[in-house]
Write a protein that holds these residues in place. Structure first.
Motif, PDB file in Angstrom:
ATOM      1  N   SER A 341       0.973  -1.477  -0.109  1.00  0.00           N
ATOM      2  CA  SER A 341       0.225  -0.081  -0.226  1.00  0.00           C
ATOM      3  C   SER A 341       1.396   1.260   0.095  1.00  0.00           C
ATOM      4  O   SER A 341       2.094   1.241   0.142  1.00  0.00           O
ATOM      5  CB  SER A 341      -1.280  -0.022   1.382  1.00  0.00           C
ATOM      6  N   VAL A 354      -6.846  -1.970   6.511  1.00  0.00           N
ATOM      7  CA  VAL A 354      -5.961  -1.815   5.412  1.00  0.00           C
ATOM      8  C   VAL A 354      -6.156  -3.100   4.349  1.00  0.00           C
ATOM      9  O   VAL A 354      -4.999  -3.233   4.354  1.00  0.00           O
ATOM     10  CB  VAL A 354      -5.053  -0.305   4.993  1.00  0.00           C
ATOM     11  N   THR A 358      -4.417  -0.891  -1.437  1.00  0.00           N
ATOM     12  CA  THR A 358      -5.054   0.444  -1.217  1.00  0.00           C
ATOM     13  C   THR A 358      -3.983   1.325  -1.233  1.00  0.00           C
ATOM     14  O   THR A 358      -1.994   1.036  -0.782  1.00  0.00           O
ATOM     15  CB  THR A 358      -4.666   0.462   0.093  1.00  0.00           C
ATOM     16  N   ILE A 379     -11.427  -0.820   4.664  1.00  0.00           N
ATOM     17  CA  ILE A 379     -10.737  -0.828   3.043  1.00  0.00           C
ATOM     18  C   ILE A 379     -10.348  -1.674   2.425  1.00  0.00           C
ATOM     19  O   ILE A 379      -9.792  -2.840   2.044  1.00  0.00           O
ATOM     20  CB  ILE A 379      -9.797   0.145   3.576  1.00  0.00           C
ATOM     21  N   THR A 383      -7.821   0.037  -3.587  1.00  0.00           N
ATOM     22  CA  THR A 383      -8.859   0.841  -3.194  1.00  0.00           C
ATOM     23  C   THR A 383      -8.187   2.344  -3.732  1.00  0.00           C
ATOM     24  O   THR A 383      -6.953   1.917  -3.158  1.00  0.00           O
ATOM     25  CB  THR A 383      -9.708   1.595  -1.635  1.00  0.00           C
TER      26      THR A 383
END
Ligand code: UD1
Ligand code: CA
Length: 433
Positions: A341, A354, A358, A379, A383
């Motif tokens: 991420s 998360v 993401t 999440i 995303t």
């Protein structure tokens, strides 16, 4: 120890041409701080009157040191007319009767190592060590246990070159020795420089007391080249890591770990192999796993990595950060971000998960924007949060969603997806059977 009894002069005006660099020698960093910073820091432990002699790139040198210290006297050497270590001493006016002269290129000296110079009463105390390979150093000529002179390598005869007792390059002078002999120095030598080392033979002729002090070669190592710089780095790193291990930090394969001078550990911490921790990072009760880089950030009660990158100004508390996660200027508290991420300019609150992939899209090519994520948010993977974005508490974001400059209200589901289409036998129509 009374810091008002001794003055210190640090010579930092030389070009340092052997470094082959456009940067002034004394500004090359060791463990994250300039060489000159380390010697000034040590000096401040034993004296309140510190002068630094500058000339080459003097504005850069002064500016770099004023970041850390506000009570240093900077003295400019007239290096064109009076080059050399003796020339560097021309304009100094120390406050105290005893004056310790140090070199700006000796970052490994410790306050303890300087104590020997404070305890002896002598007109001159000079530092020496014995080397099998004395190459590059001034040779100390001793007869009947008396120091007669120092001969620089470039001025030495065949016989003098064989001498293995060398000048480590730092001295304690009584103030009147400096006042009397510095003006008498001449530059009639191979380098056409004013050598501070010539004070020794002049003082000897006048019958002054000269005391050689055997010092630890490792601590008084002068850094003249990039190779010396890397050798000094190894020694400094060893010192920093040994100190933290003594205070209870567990380190796996410490020789593969790099920890800068300003880093602090608290509580019980583990640092695995191949980690780099820089700046003024604080690591408290945390586990930093292999190959992780942490820059100028606070990590509290968290586990980070392997292979994570925590960039400056991040605060990470009670959080799990897994592999290939990059965090920048973000505050994460009670978060799980297990894989792959980018979390930049974000604040993420307790209980939030998360998903892999993401990304906070914090930059539109002109400005940076914030992402604010509340508590207990889920999440989904892949995303994208095109900031500015606010996600309130108890929100679910479906995998593959792009949130663009929006606020998602408490308790909602956010989802941006195109409808799935299945086109039967399309593959065979396109490529053939
Ligand atoms: C010096 C000594 C040598 C000793 C060695 C130990 C002299 C003449 N020689 O040699 O006997 O064995 O240190 O490391 O002193 N500097 C100035 N102004 C100048 C030149 C140098 O401030 O004009 C500063 C440098 O920034 C450096 C220090 O003085 O911090 C020493 O200079 P350097 O050129 O490294 O001296 P060495 O050749 O190593
Ligand atoms: Ca030197």
């Amino acid at each position: 120890m009374d810091k008002n009894n001794i003055s210190i002069v640090i010579l930092a005006a030389g070009k340092g041409s052997r470094m082959k660099s456009t940067k002034a020698k004394v500004l090359h960093p060791i463990s994250g701080k300039e060489m000159l910073y380390h010697i000034i820091k040590t000096s401040k432990e034993i004296s309140n009157d510190i002068s630094v002699v500058v000339a080459h790139q003097k504005d850069d040198v002064i500016k770099a040191m004023q970041k850390y210290f506000d009570d240093i006297n900077f003295i400019t050497q007239d290096a064109d007319n009076f080059p050399g270590t003796g020339g560097a001493m021309k304009n100094i006016s120390p406050k105290n009767e005893k004056v310790l002269v140090l070199n700006g290129d000796m970052p490994l000296i410790t306050p303890d190592a300087l104590k020997g110079f404070l305890d002896i009463d002598s007109d001159i105390i000079m530092s020496i060590f014995e080397l099998d390979n004395p190459n590059g150093y001034g040779r100390v000529i001793i007869e009947n246990n008396q120091v007669l002179s120092i001969v620089e390598q470039k001025d030495a005869s065949e016989d003098e070159l064989k001498v293995k007792t060398v000048n480590a390059g730092i001295y304690a002078f009584s103030k009147n020795v400096i006042d009397k002999y510095i003006p008498l120095l001449s530059n009639e030598n191979a380098q056409k420089e004013y050598y501070l080392t010539d004070v020794i033979s002049m003082a000897k002729k006048d019958g002054l007391k000269i005391t050689p002090l055997l010092v630890d070669e490792e601590k008084f190592k002068g850094v003249n080249s990039k190779k010396d710089l890397s050798d000094a780095e190894v020694i400094m790193q060893d010192k920093i890591k040994t100190n933290w291990m003594d205070k209870g930090v567990t380190m796996q394969l410490p020789s593969t770990i790099y920890i800068e001078d300003g880093v602090k550990f608290e509580g019980e911490c583990i640092v695995e192999n191949g980690c780099k921790i820089t700046g003024d990072s604080i690591i408290k009760d945390s586990h930093i796993k292999s190959g992780t880089i942490i820059e100028d950030s606070h990590i509290i009660n968290s586990d980070i990595g392997p292979l994570a990158h925590i960039r400056p100004a991040s605060i990470i508390e009670d959080t799990h950060i897994g592999n290939f996660v990059e965090v920048k200027k973000s505050h994460l508290k009670g978060v799980k971000a297990g894989h792959l991420s980018y979390l930049g300019d974000a604040s993420i609150d307790e209980g939030t998960n998360v998903g892999a992939g993401t990304i906070t899209c914090n930059y539109d090519g002109k400005n940076k924007y914030k992402t604010i994520i509340g508590k207990n948010v889920f999440i989904g993977s892949d995303t994208q949060l095109v900031a500015p974005v606010t996600v309130e508490d108890d929100v679910m974001i479906a995998a593959g969603t792009t949130l663009t400059s929006t606020t998602v209200k408490k308790g909602s589901l956010a989802l941006t997806r195109v409808k799935l289409r299945i086109v039967k036998d399309f593959y065979y129509k396109f490529f053939g059977k």
